[in-house]
Write an enzyme that holds these catalytic residues in place. Structure first.
Site, PDB file in Angstrom:
ATOM      1  CG  ASN A   9      -1.940   1.442   1.331  1.00 50.42           C
ATOM      2  OD1 ASN A   9      -1.726   1.582   0.738  1.00 50.42           O
ATOM      3  ND2 ASN A   9      -2.167   1.308   2.745  1.00 50.42           N
ATOM      4  CD1 TRP A  10       3.876   0.630  -2.549  1.00 46.28           C
ATOM      5  CD2 TRP A  10       3.337   2.129  -4.820  1.00 46.28           C
ATOM      6  NE1 TRP A  10       4.071   0.520  -3.616  1.00 46.28           N
ATOM      7  CE2 TRP A  10       4.244   0.224  -4.430  1.00 46.28           C
ATOM      8  CE3 TRP A  10       3.606   2.751  -5.810  1.00 46.28           C
ATOM      9  CZ2 TRP A  10       4.685  -0.092  -5.663  1.00 46.28           C
ATOM     10  CZ3 TRP A  10       4.079   2.255  -6.902  1.00 46.28           C
ATOM     11  CH2 TRP A  10       3.913   0.729  -7.186  1.00 46.28           C
ATOM     12  CE  LYS A  11      -0.278   2.941   4.874  1.00 47.45           C
ATOM     13  NZ  LYS A  11       0.311   3.267   6.297  1.00 47.45           N
ATOM     14  CG  HIS A  95      -6.011   1.996   5.631  1.00 51.07           C
ATOM     15  ND1 HIS A  95      -5.362   2.525   6.425  1.00 51.07           N
ATOM     16  CD2 HIS A  95      -4.886   0.951   5.008  1.00 51.07           C
ATOM     17  CE1 HIS A  95      -3.598   2.071   6.627  1.00 51.07           C
ATOM     18  NE2 HIS A  95      -3.716   0.849   5.602  1.00 51.07           N
ATOM     19  CD  GLU A  97      -2.700   5.682   7.122  1.00 51.85           C
ATOM     20  OE1 GLU A  97      -3.010   4.891   5.556  1.00 51.85           O
ATOM     21  OE2 GLU A  97      -1.729   4.479   7.566  1.00 51.85           O
ATOM     22  CD  GLU A 165      -3.621  -3.066   7.392  1.00 52.08           C
ATOM     23  OE1 GLU A 165      -2.332  -3.352   6.544  1.00 52.08           O
ATOM     24  OE2 GLU A 165      -4.304  -1.766   6.750  1.00 52.08           O
ATOM     25  N   GLY A 171       2.517   1.324  10.822  1.00 54.22           N
ATOM     26  CA  GLY A 171       4.038   2.742  10.433  1.00 54.22           C
ATOM     27  C   GLY A 171       4.120   3.545  11.585  1.00 54.22           C
ATOM     28  CB  SER A 211       5.389  -2.130  12.071  1.00 52.70           C
ATOM     29  OG  SER A 211       4.959  -1.327  12.696  1.00 52.70           O
TER      30      SER A 211
HETATM   31  C1  PEP Z   1      -0.390  -0.722   6.212  1.00 55.46           C
HETATM   32  O1  PEP Z   1      -0.770   1.093   6.172  1.00 55.46           O
HETATM   33  O2  PEP Z   1      -1.194  -0.845   5.894  1.00 55.46           O
HETATM   34  C2  PEP Z   1       0.417  -0.870   7.271  1.00 55.46           C
HETATM   35  C3  PEP Z   1       0.422  -1.887   8.000  1.00 55.46           C
HETATM   36  O3  PEP Z   1       1.215   0.208   7.047  1.00 55.46           O
HETATM   37  P1  PEP Z   1       2.452   0.274   7.345  1.00 55.46           P
HETATM   38  O4  PEP Z   1       3.483  -1.750   7.402  1.00 55.46           O
HETATM   39  O5  PEP Z   1       3.643   0.788   7.320  1.00 55.46           O
HETATM   40  O6  PEP Z   1       2.522  -0.159   9.092  1.00 55.46           O
END
Ligand code: PEP
Length: 252
Positions: A9-11, A95, A97, A165, A171, A211
């Site tokens: 996921n490049w956000k 997600h 976010e 998640e 993050g 992470s």
């Molecule tokens: C995500 O945003 O889906 C995610 C898992 O981010 P990160 O790997 O940076 O924790």
């Protein structure tokens, strides 16, 4: 037999040129991988170009979100048909976010999941508890509700991927322990068994996200109900992302 998935996921990162370069490096680095699925989710503006760059490879294209209408006066939104048009196979939905900053509720997630399936896209439906919810001991209540409400009215689960998640792990560098993640994954699979029957639920991929790096994926993927990873930060560099793929490939 469930095929593993590693999805990046490049956000809200990368220009079109940067996205193409990253996609090409991932494409080249994954040519030798025979099983599993590799997915990248660039920003909307880079979807078409990345789709062109990965054509004919094992890498599949995903969007980071979509709206649940086909067309119309919905400024700033994007439809499932538009995502199909640029070559998306998958779409990330719900997600944390989106839930946190854009106030998406389980009901919005549900409408999007159903619409994605109807349009022929495979939803990656994200669920997960906050730090506070885990500390209060309500992880299963929260995740259970997200799963049941998110899948309300979804009759066929085969094309749905679930991503667990924990919000506190996204993050933050604070990865869930393999045991913590497995406990929730098994809980989710249990709900799916009740809703869809054992053999169907056994085929659903449940990804862990939060992470994930090439150094911690090995222990996570060894867990019975962890079928891959949704990766944020570590998916932005080809080496890190390919390292995760290489540490999964052949182990599931
Ligand atoms: C995500 O945003 O889906 C995610 C898992 O981010 P990160 O790997 O940076 O924790």
């Amino acid at each position: 037999m469930r095929e593993w998935i590693v999805a990046g996921n490049w956000k809200m990162h990368n220009t079109v040129a940067e996205s193409i370069a990253l996609a090409k490096a991932i494409k080249e680095g994954s040519t030798a991988i025979k099983n599993g699925e590799v997915i990248v989710a660039p920003t909307f503006t880079a979807l078409f170009s990345v789709g062109e760059a990965i054509k004919g490879s094992k890498v599949l294209l995903a969007a980071q979100d979509m709206y649940y209408e086909d067309k119309g006066a919905f400024t700033g939104e994007i439809s499932p048909g538009m995502l199909k048009d640029v070559g998306c196979t998958y779409v990330i939905i719900g997600h944390s976010e989106r839930r946190k900053y854009f106030h998406e509720q389980n009901n919005d997630v549900n409408l999007k999941v159903k619409k994605a399936l109807f349009a022929g896209l495979k939803p990656i439906m994200c669920v997960g508890e906050t730090d506070e919810e885990r500390e209060k001991g309500v992880t299963q209540d929260v995740v259970g509700r997200q799963i049941k409400e998110g899948l309300n009215g979804v009759e066929k689960i085969e094309d749905v991927v679930i991503a667990y998640e924990p919000v506190w792990a996204i993050g933050t560098g604070k990865v869930a322990t393999p045991a913590q993640a497995q406990e929730v994954h098994a809980f989710i699979r249990g709900i799916l068994k009740n809703l869809y029957g054992g053999s169907t639920a056994d085929d659903v991929r449940i990804l862990y996200g939060g992470s994930v790096t090439k150094d911690n994926i090995g222990d996570l993927i060894a867990m019975a109900d962890i079928d891959g990873a949704l990766v944020g930060g570590a998916s932005l560099k080809a080496d890190g992302f390919l390292g995760i793929i290489n540490n999964i490939s052949g182990k599931k």
